[in-house]
Design an enzyme around this catalytic site. Sequence first.
Site, PDB file in Angstrom:
ATOM      1  N   GLU A  37       0.672  -1.270   0.523  1.00  0.00           N
ATOM      2  CA  GLU A  37      -0.390   0.188   0.260  1.00  0.00           C
ATOM      3  C   GLU A  37       1.063   1.187   0.136  1.00  0.00           C
ATOM      4  O   GLU A  37       0.594   2.077  -0.506  1.00  0.00           O
ATOM      5  CB  GLU A  37      -0.992   0.166   1.294  1.00  0.00           C
ATOM      6  N   TYR A  38       2.052   0.787   1.207  1.00  0.00           N
ATOM      7  CA  TYR A  38       3.063   2.395   0.483  1.00  0.00           C
ATOM      8  C   TYR A  38       3.815   2.498  -0.855  1.00  0.00           C
ATOM      9  O   TYR A  38       3.360   3.963  -0.980  1.00  0.00           O
ATOM     10  CB  TYR A  38       4.228   1.601   1.974  1.00  0.00           C
ATOM     11  N   ASP A  39       4.070   1.507  -1.569  1.00  0.00           N
ATOM     12  CA  ASP A  39       4.465   1.890  -2.728  1.00  0.00           C
ATOM     13  C   ASP A  39       3.289   2.087  -3.598  1.00  0.00           C
ATOM     14  O   ASP A  39       3.879   2.899  -4.900  1.00  0.00           O
ATOM     15  CB  ASP A  39       4.705   0.165  -3.479  1.00  0.00           C
ATOM     16  N   SER A  84      35.705  12.230  18.099  1.00  0.00           N
ATOM     17  CA  SER A  84      35.848  10.923  18.570  1.00  0.00           C
ATOM     18  C   SER A  84      36.197  10.816  20.619  1.00  0.00           C
ATOM     19  O   SER A  84      36.050  11.247  21.375  1.00  0.00           O
ATOM     20  CB  SER A  84      36.828  10.180  18.283  1.00  0.00           C
ATOM     21  N   LEU A  85      35.832   9.652  20.547  1.00  0.00           N
ATOM     22  CA  LEU A  85      35.969   9.994  22.289  1.00  0.00           C
ATOM     23  C   LEU A  85      36.629   8.843  23.367  1.00  0.00           C
ATOM     24  O   LEU A  85      37.076   7.921  22.922  1.00  0.00           O
ATOM     25  CB  LEU A  85      34.390   9.221  22.765  1.00  0.00           C
ATOM     26  N   GLU A 115      23.795   7.385  27.404  1.00  0.00           N
ATOM     27  CA  GLU A 115      23.297   6.671  26.676  1.00  0.00           C
ATOM     28  C   GLU A 115      23.734   5.573  25.446  1.00  0.00           C
ATOM     29  O   GLU A 115      25.552   5.555  25.879  1.00  0.00           O
ATOM     30  CB  GLU A 115      23.340   7.731  24.576  1.00  0.00           C
ATOM     31  N   ARG A 138      32.232  11.375   9.036  1.00  0.00           N
ATOM     32  CA  ARG A 138      32.985  11.522  10.046  1.00  0.00           C
ATOM     33  C   ARG A 138      34.504  11.876   9.234  1.00  0.00           C
ATOM     34  O   ARG A 138      35.186  12.695   9.463  1.00  0.00           O
ATOM     35  CB  ARG A 138      33.137  10.618  11.061  1.00  0.00           C
ATOM     36  N   GLU A 174      24.595   8.754  14.039  1.00  0.00           N
ATOM     37  CA  GLU A 174      25.212   7.236  13.383  1.00  0.00           C
ATOM     38  C   GLU A 174      24.814   6.817  12.619  1.00  0.00           C
ATOM     39  O   GLU A 174      22.844   6.507  13.052  1.00  0.00           O
ATOM     40  CB  GLU A 174      25.097   6.526  14.859  1.00  0.00           C
ATOM     41  N   LYS A 290      26.975  11.614  29.013  1.00  0.00           N
ATOM     42  CA  LYS A 290      27.913  13.094  28.806  1.00  0.00           C
ATOM     43  C   LYS A 290      27.685  13.991  30.073  1.00  0.00           C
ATOM     44  O   LYS A 290      26.555  13.946  29.967  1.00  0.00           O
ATOM     45  CB  LYS A 290      27.093  13.523  27.240  1.00  0.00           C
ATOM     46  N   LYS A 314      33.131   1.035  27.619  1.00  0.00           N
ATOM     47  CA  LYS A 314      33.062   0.116  26.137  1.00  0.00           C
ATOM     48  C   LYS A 314      32.378  -1.230  27.217  1.00  0.00           C
ATOM     49  O   LYS A 314      33.000  -1.568  27.705  1.00  0.00           O
ATOM     50  CB  LYS A 314      34.283  -0.569  25.116  1.00  0.00           C
TER      51      LYS A 314
END
Length: 674
Positions: A37-39, A84-85, A115, A138, A174, A290, A314
């Site tokens: 239906e979307y199409d 970066s972190l 997060e 990036r 991301e 953060k 990590k």
Amino acid sequence: MAVPDSLKKRVSELRAELKRHAELYYVQDSPEISDFEYDQLLRDLAAAEEKYPELQTADSPTHRVGGAPREGFVKVEHSEPMMSLDNALDIGELRAFYVKMAQALGMGSVQVLCEPKIDGLAVSLIYEDGLFISGATRGDGRVGEDITSNLRTIKSLPLSLLEAPAGRLEIRGEICMDKKGFAALNAAREDAGESLFANPRNAAAGSVRQLDPKVTAARKLKIYLYQIVEPQRHGVKSQEEMLETIRRLGLPVQGSERLCSNIEEIEKYLEEWTVKRFEHPIDTDGVVVKLNDIGLRSMLGATSKAPRWAIAFKFPPEQKVTRIIDIEITVGRTGTLTPTAVLEPVHLSGTVVKRAILHNQDDIDRKDIRIGDYVLVHKAGEIIPEVIRVEKERRPEGTAPFLIPDRCPVCGSKAVRLIGESAVKCTNRSCPAQIKEGISHFASRSAMDIRGLGEKIVALLVEKEIVSDFADLYRISENELIPLGRMGEKSARNIMEALEKSKKRPLGALINALGIRNVGVRTANDLAEKFRSIEALSETAVNKTAELESAEGIGPVIAESLRTFFVEPHNVHVIERLKDAGVNMVIDTPAEAGDDLPWKGLKFVLTGELSSMTRPEAAEKIRALGGTTSDSVSRKTDFVVTGEKPGSKLLKARTLGIDILEEEDFIKRLTEAQ
Ligand code: IVH
């Protein structure tokens, strides 16, 4: 021609509806309508835009199909570096970070927003007056690559924002592929005999860094945003407000964030996520912590590489040692012999793992994997069990390097590794493991075109051992067909008629039907043109390989595929029986009246603007060669010809797996057929 007001209204309604449904599907994961239906809605919109180009807008959902491939990626300098972190590899390092940050601010405790850290590919998006303008990877943090066309194909990325902040808005986040999409993509690649992506991150990166946006469009990518550049200019004072603002603009936010006021709360969040991540639909490799207050961030500043106000905790990777009890070989749909390690069962990332795919001989050799070895295993992308390495010091006595056999374990035929390929394949197209698929291909439209012989009937014919190779098809009787799947007499008769008719198919169709590796429709037609009979082709493939290799458009890979096929006695026997059954094996079969037009029976759909002729002219040429044209794509369509700015017909064609011809291809075929 002026655009009627009623159409203008309908177009804006369609866009609003499409936007809402894309949001429901991609952002909220709760679709209200089917893909079909979307199409349909998308097709209506594309038709209106095609008729009245002035109705087109930069943010129309029809632009998501993917434009033309580009020469290379254009480099873009980021307005502000994408940093970066720093990592915290255990709780101790995280505590040290928190304490140091609080001290530097002269506070006992500070509020942080935690997060999940998405394991994907960082991107930066630019919106102007609420419209998506461009996006970049990036890169090295300072200069990235312009991937705007590819980003446009990601359906959860709004081309226009719900609120339109005046001027420029740069927003970062991301791109990733969820675990389900990753598993489906790899399954399809395995079926197609293509190499597998190691994890969702690689799959996402490989899909984004495609020069052809159509490839990106076909991959189910997701995007999540978490950072507004120059937040204060947009009245954003904290990370919490930042995510709220991003959501309010209609951009996807991953969610699951939590405000924590002390180290205990952070630790609780980390503990929860160390487990939750296994059930989470997206691959996460940590938690980003953060400083919530954006005003305070500037007091801390950044090193040359990373801000001092955030850290990435990590997750410890789940890896365990277990033992390889055996290595089994399974034969897949395309005849690939896949080695699988049978493991002593081990708990890993939430499930008990008993088997690990070993990919191919190169993978086995590189890691020197042997039966009896103790091995370190993990789940690639948290899904696919994989052997990381062998614990060589624990290797028992008497083990031997493992070699994938050179005989198919199912049918005993020769199994070979073709030049430039990593897989070992069974050369026997009539191997029971491949029969069903092979026969379905043989009966398909671009091959022998045996209408009515669908997959279910093929499966029943094979299971009941009525058919075990292509030639057996021509020995079926109507009485054998009728009991299958309670088929009516009429359907059985139709199949019998289709079988009879298929004997007159052109040589190119037969060569394609044989399912020779690396020989698709186009190569099959080229080979038919060049050799004009199966006999001549087979003779050259077996005895004059060098001649074949040097022939235009063939080369060593195809030549080797042909040779391998035609030296296999089983294949030779099947071809002889096909010939005995009356199947056409040459190019100059006397044509029946009216059957002499090369494109007779072929159905074409045209979409987009062709540069060398108008669409009516193209349709005329198709008709002159015996083909027909239609306005809409269906399963009956043989080819969709696309020009510039194709409409939703292209999307539909892709969904149905119909052959798509670019203008150049189309013209080449026209010239050949004329
Ligand atoms: S904030 C100033 N938040 O992790 C840096 N990054 O290892 C701002 N990442 O380059 C990044 N999820 O690609 C942030 N929720 C998240 C993230 C996240 C994944 C990535 C990002 C970054 C990398 C650093």
